[in-house]
Design a protein around this motif. Structure first.
Motif, PDB file in Angstrom:
ATOM      1  N   GLY A 210       0.797  -1.233   0.000  1.00 43.84           N
ATOM      2  CA  GLY A 210       0.000   0.000   0.000  1.00 43.84           C
ATOM      3  C   GLY A 210       0.826   1.277   0.000  1.00 43.84           C
ATOM      4  O   GLY A 210       0.345   2.327   0.415  1.00 43.84           O
TER       5      GLY A 210
ATOM      6  N   LEU B  35       1.684   5.827  -4.830  1.00 36.96           N
ATOM      7  CA  LEU B  35       1.500   7.272  -4.644  1.00 36.96           C
ATOM      8  C   LEU B  35       0.528   7.911  -5.628  1.00 36.96           C
ATOM      9  O   LEU B  35       0.352   9.125  -5.609  1.00 36.96           O
ATOM     10  CB  LEU B  35       2.867   7.969  -4.796  1.00 36.96           C
ATOM     11  CG  LEU B  35       3.889   7.645  -3.698  1.00 36.96           C
ATOM     12  CD1 LEU B  35       5.297   7.983  -4.146  1.00 36.96           C
ATOM     13  CD2 LEU B  35       3.545   8.395  -2.428  1.00 36.96           C
TER      14      LEU B  35
ATOM     15  N   HIS C 246      16.442  11.439  -7.472  1.00 34.23           N
ATOM     16  CA  HIS C 246      17.431  10.458  -7.931  1.00 34.23           C
ATOM     17  C   HIS C 246      18.094  11.125  -9.141  1.00 34.23           C
ATOM     18  O   HIS C 246      17.916  10.705 -10.284  1.00 34.23           O
ATOM     19  CB  HIS C 246      16.742   9.163  -8.336  1.00 34.23           C
ATOM     20  CG  HIS C 246      15.724   8.682  -7.329  1.00 34.23           C
ATOM     21  ND1 HIS C 246      16.041   8.431  -6.018  1.00 34.23           N
ATOM     22  CD2 HIS C 246      14.406   8.394  -7.453  1.00 34.23           C
ATOM     23  CE1 HIS C 246      14.951   8.018  -5.374  1.00 34.23           C
ATOM     24  NE2 HIS C 246      13.951   7.990  -6.225  1.00 34.23           N
TER      25      HIS C 246
ATOM     26  N   GLU D  67       9.165   6.611 -11.974  1.00 36.21           N
ATOM     27  CA  GLU D  67       9.152   5.380 -11.181  1.00 36.21           C
ATOM     28  C   GLU D  67       7.842   5.116 -10.433  1.00 36.21           C
ATOM     29  O   GLU D  67       7.606   3.984 -10.031  1.00 36.21           O
ATOM     30  CB  GLU D  67      10.313   5.393 -10.177  1.00 36.21           C
ATOM     31  CG  GLU D  67      10.332   6.632  -9.279  1.00 36.21           C
ATOM     32  CD  GLU D  67      11.499   6.667  -8.316  1.00 36.21           C
ATOM     33  OE1 GLU D  67      12.491   5.955  -8.552  1.00 36.21           O
ATOM     34  OE2 GLU D  67      11.419   7.402  -7.308  1.00 36.21           O
TER      35      GLU D  67
HETATM   36  C1  FAD Z   1       8.027   7.255   1.444  1.00 29.63           C
HETATM   37  C2  FAD Z   1       7.884   6.671   0.082  1.00 29.63           C
HETATM   38  C3  FAD Z   1       8.975   6.669  -0.758  1.00 29.63           C
HETATM   39  C4  FAD Z   1       8.897   6.097  -2.032  1.00 29.63           C
HETATM   40  N1  FAD Z   1      10.001   6.085  -2.817  1.00 29.63           N
HETATM   41  C5  FAD Z   1       9.946   5.476  -4.017  1.00 29.63           C
HETATM   42  C6  FAD Z   1      11.117   5.395  -4.836  1.00 29.63           C
HETATM   43  O1  FAD Z   1      12.182   5.879  -4.485  1.00 29.63           O
HETATM   44  N2  FAD Z   1      11.011   4.723  -6.009  1.00 29.63           N
HETATM   45  C7  FAD Z   1       9.839   4.159  -6.429  1.00 29.63           C
HETATM   46  O2  FAD Z   1       9.812   3.538  -7.484  1.00 29.63           O
HETATM   47  N3  FAD Z   1       8.714   4.254  -5.677  1.00 29.63           N
HETATM   48  C8  FAD Z   1       8.740   4.883  -4.493  1.00 29.63           C
HETATM   49  N4  FAD Z   1       7.609   4.954  -3.724  1.00 29.63           N
HETATM   50  C9  FAD Z   1       6.335   4.401  -4.225  1.00 29.63           C
HETATM   51  C10 FAD Z   1       6.077   2.925  -3.830  1.00 29.63           C
HETATM   52  O3  FAD Z   1       6.876   2.529  -2.736  1.00 29.63           O
HETATM   53  C11 FAD Z   1       6.317   2.016  -5.035  1.00 29.63           C
HETATM   54  O4  FAD Z   1       5.381   2.332  -6.044  1.00 29.63           O
HETATM   55  C12 FAD Z   1       6.207   0.520  -4.716  1.00 29.63           C
HETATM   56  O5  FAD Z   1       6.701  -0.194  -5.812  1.00 29.63           O
HETATM   57  C13 FAD Z   1       4.803   0.043  -4.392  1.00 29.63           C
HETATM   58  O6  FAD Z   1       4.897  -1.271  -3.846  1.00 29.63           O
HETATM   59  P1  FAD Z   1       3.763  -1.818  -2.863  1.00 29.63           P
HETATM   60  O7  FAD Z   1       4.137  -3.190  -2.455  1.00 29.63           O
HETATM   61  O8  FAD Z   1       3.518  -0.857  -1.748  1.00 29.63           O
HETATM   62  O9  FAD Z   1       2.539  -1.853  -3.855  1.00 29.63           O
HETATM   63  P2  FAD Z   1       1.042  -1.372  -3.613  1.00 29.63           P
HETATM   64  O10 FAD Z   1       1.021   0.068  -3.247  1.00 29.63           O
HETATM   65  O11 FAD Z   1       0.368  -2.302  -2.691  1.00 29.63           O
HETATM   66  O12 FAD Z   1       0.457  -1.539  -5.089  1.00 29.63           O
HETATM   67  C14 FAD Z   1       0.921  -0.731  -6.128  1.00 29.63           C
HETATM   68  C15 FAD Z   1       0.279  -1.132  -7.451  1.00 29.63           C
HETATM   69  O13 FAD Z   1       0.759  -2.396  -7.856  1.00 29.63           O
HETATM   70  C16 FAD Z   1      -0.288  -3.346  -7.910  1.00 29.63           C
HETATM   71  N5  FAD Z   1       0.214  -4.572  -7.301  1.00 29.63           N
HETATM   72  C17 FAD Z   1       0.697  -4.744  -6.036  1.00 29.63           C
HETATM   73  N6  FAD Z   1       1.091  -6.020  -5.873  1.00 29.63           N
HETATM   74  C18 FAD Z   1       0.861  -6.653  -7.054  1.00 29.63           C
HETATM   75  C19 FAD Z   1       1.029  -7.978  -7.505  1.00 29.63           C
HETATM   76  N7  FAD Z   1       1.538  -8.908  -6.717  1.00 29.63           N
HETATM   77  N8  FAD Z   1       0.675  -8.265  -8.779  1.00 29.63           N
HETATM   78  C20 FAD Z   1       0.157  -7.322  -9.594  1.00 29.63           C
HETATM   79  N9  FAD Z   1      -0.052  -6.060  -9.203  1.00 29.63           N
HETATM   80  C21 FAD Z   1       0.308  -5.732  -7.958  1.00 29.63           C
HETATM   81  C22 FAD Z   1      -1.435  -2.741  -7.146  1.00 29.63           C
HETATM   82  O14 FAD Z   1      -2.672  -3.203  -7.608  1.00 29.63           O
HETATM   83  C23 FAD Z   1      -1.221  -1.275  -7.405  1.00 29.63           C
HETATM   84  O15 FAD Z   1      -1.739  -0.926  -8.664  1.00 29.63           O
HETATM   85  C24 FAD Z   1       7.661   5.544  -2.459  1.00 29.63           C
HETATM   86  C25 FAD Z   1       6.554   5.562  -1.615  1.00 29.63           C
HETATM   87  C26 FAD Z   1       6.646   6.132  -0.362  1.00 29.63           C
HETATM   88  C27 FAD Z   1       5.443   6.134   0.533  1.00 29.63           C
END
Ligand code: FAD
Length: 473
Positions: free
Chosen positions: A88, A91, A385, A429
């Protein structure tokens, strides 16, 4: 320009709720692992975006590929949406159940399936987080470099094509995912890719699913590249009079081909937040936070080159962090920048931009964006980045103030327009989610988006996989 319209920003869509017959079938199949508790639904109906919570009707906690396949088959039989959930941390409104439906939480799928140290690969279940993976493989002498600021799941990271501070040297999820196990929209299980380093076999389905944001299928296993822990690692911070000086230094570092491992920009606002949040005493002035990986001699050489370049641009007070503890402290501060900044304005939400441009256009992209943010008067902070040409200018807004929301959206739109003019992207990203659907058309063009829609319709004819995200269908 296809600005996010009120329709895009609204979370209301035609509802396709979970009908009683489906709920009964889910309860029979999954027992207590199927929940309709309000708190559970609310937790699964929000992310770190500024959107209001939009909960699913039910949540199923899956523990295996078979479990995901069974849940998707049941949902498909009722044409009900399914939304994969990792941790979760996304963003852009990725997780909001805008059409209602079922959240499939894969966080309990947290096992390492196989560590193949001789081949520098690992296969994990989709719910394994990046920190867990690195903890569990520590003794193998290998590591996995992709590090979004949040401790995200590897399934979620593959789904958003995530990157982070190490991407300048090690690439993003696009370069580091070798193979996937995927549950399709009809509930079938397929494999894409192999553990081989390369392949010319047919269409590259792995790359199709990487970055598809749960709209084409649910990833249940991921095979990743690993890297040997470098012989020597050195981190340094360097302060600059102006953001422009730090950016010019970065551009030269990259153009000279210095194989820097991490090159992160923090502006004075971000440092102020981090100092307060983490009790640090960093100078509240634009800063590059850098890391060098390699042999002892290689790291020394890289560091000397970078130091000379920084000096030419007014960089001063190089401070080195050579012990792992010192390095961890610096990088922990960088990774806390998001939550640190939120605390500087209680009750606010952060609208995070994510443009990425070719490195030669980075100075133009950042300098003009910062000037616009200053002129608008909305609190903001910048981290980036920058070695990749990617930065986040985040506006701290009161979510209950339509004026502030509109100002932040206008500024964000101006940044995207600039990035596209500079031959860059609206998202380096974080992905498209709900928020950037209009920008995808601006960037990719109507023809390419039509082709994406054709793929989506072919693989998900009922439009049940995370509908309302990436594409307006
Ligand atoms: C403080 C902070 C810093 C961050 N920094 C970065 C950064 O430096 N670089 C970056 O890239 N992102 C960053 N992010 C964004 C986030 O961490 C990434 O997008 C991350 O990849 C999301 O992973 P999640 O497990 O939380 O996915 P979720 O938020 O749970 O889901 C994201 C999306 O992927 C889908 N999904 C999740 N799991 C699966 C699965 N198993 N199969 C198919 N679809 C799926 C979901 O349906 C949703 O559409 C940051 C976020 C925060 C809060």
């Amino acid at each position: 320009m296809n600005t996010p319209t009120l329709e895009h920003l609204s979370t209301r869509r035609e509802q396709r709720p979970v009908p009683p017959a489906l709920l009964a079938a889910l309860r029979e199949r999954f027992g207590e692992r199927c929940s309709t508790a309000t708190a559970v639904r609310e937790q699964h109906g929000r992310d770190e975006s500024t959107y209001p919570m939009t909960p699913p009707d039910a949540v199923v906690f899956c523990e295996s590929t078979e479990c995901v396949a069974a849940a998707v088959k049941l949902a498909a039989a009722h044409a009900v949406p399914v939304i994969a959930y990792g941790t979760g941390s996304s963003l852009e409104g990725h997780l909001l159940a805008v059409h209602g439906g079922l959240s499939i939480d894969v966080s309990r799928m947290a096992a390492l399936v196989s560590v193949d140290a001789d081949d520098l690969t690992v296969t994990v279940q989709a719910g394994v987080t990046r920190e867990q993976l690195n903890r569990e493989i520590k003794d193998s002498g290998l590591f996995f470099p992709i590090d979004p600021g949040a401790n995200a799941s590897l399934g979620g990271m593959a789904a958003t094509r995530a990157s982070g501070t190490n991407a300048v040297r090690y690439g993003t999820m696009r370069e580091n995912v070798l193979a996937l196990t995927v549950v399709t929209a009809s509930g079938e299980v397929i494999r894409t890719g192999t553990r081989a380093k390369k392949s010319s076999a047919g269409y590259d389905l792995t790359r199709l699913f990487v970055g598809s944001e749960g709209t084409l299928g649910i990833i249940t296993e991921v095979t990743l590249r690993l890297y040997p822990l470098p012989e020597a690692v050195s981190a340094a911070i360097c302060h600059f009079p102006r953001i422009a000086d730090a950016v010019d230094t970065t551009i030269q570092i990259i153009q000279m081909g210095v194989p820097i491992a991490r090159c992160e920009l923090l502006d004075a606002h971000a440092i102020r937040g981090v100092n307060r949040y983490a009790g640090l005493t960093l100078r509240e002035q634009p800063m590059l936070l850098m890391e060098f990986h390699g042999s002892e001699a290689g790291v020394k050489e890289q560091a000397e080159t970078v130091q000379a370049l920084a000096r030419e641009h007014g960089g001063a007070d190089f401070e080195w962090a050579r012990t792992p503890e010192e390095r961890t402290r610096l990088w922990a501060a960088r990774h806390k920048a998001y939550f640190a900044s939120l605390q500087t304005r209680p009750g606010c939400r952060s609208l995070s931009t994510d443009t990425c441009v070719p490195i030669s256009r980075l100075a133009e992209s950042i300098n003009e964006s910062v000037a616009e943010a200053e002129a608008a008067g909305l609190p903001y902070w910048v981290v980036g980045h920058v070695g990749d040409g990617n930065f986040h200018l985040s506006y701290l807004l009161d979510p209950n103030s339509p004026t502030e929301v509109a100002t932040a959206e206008r500024l964000s739109q101006q940044m995207v327009r600039r990035a596209i003019r500079l031959q860059g992207t609206c998202t380096g990203e974080h992905g498209i989610g709900l928020h950037k659907i209009g920008y995808l058309v601006d960037e990719a063009g109507a023809g390419a988006v039509e082709m994406m829609k054709s793929i989506k319709r072919a693989l998900d004819p009922l439009n049940i996989m995370n509908p309302g995200k990436v594409l307006a269908l």
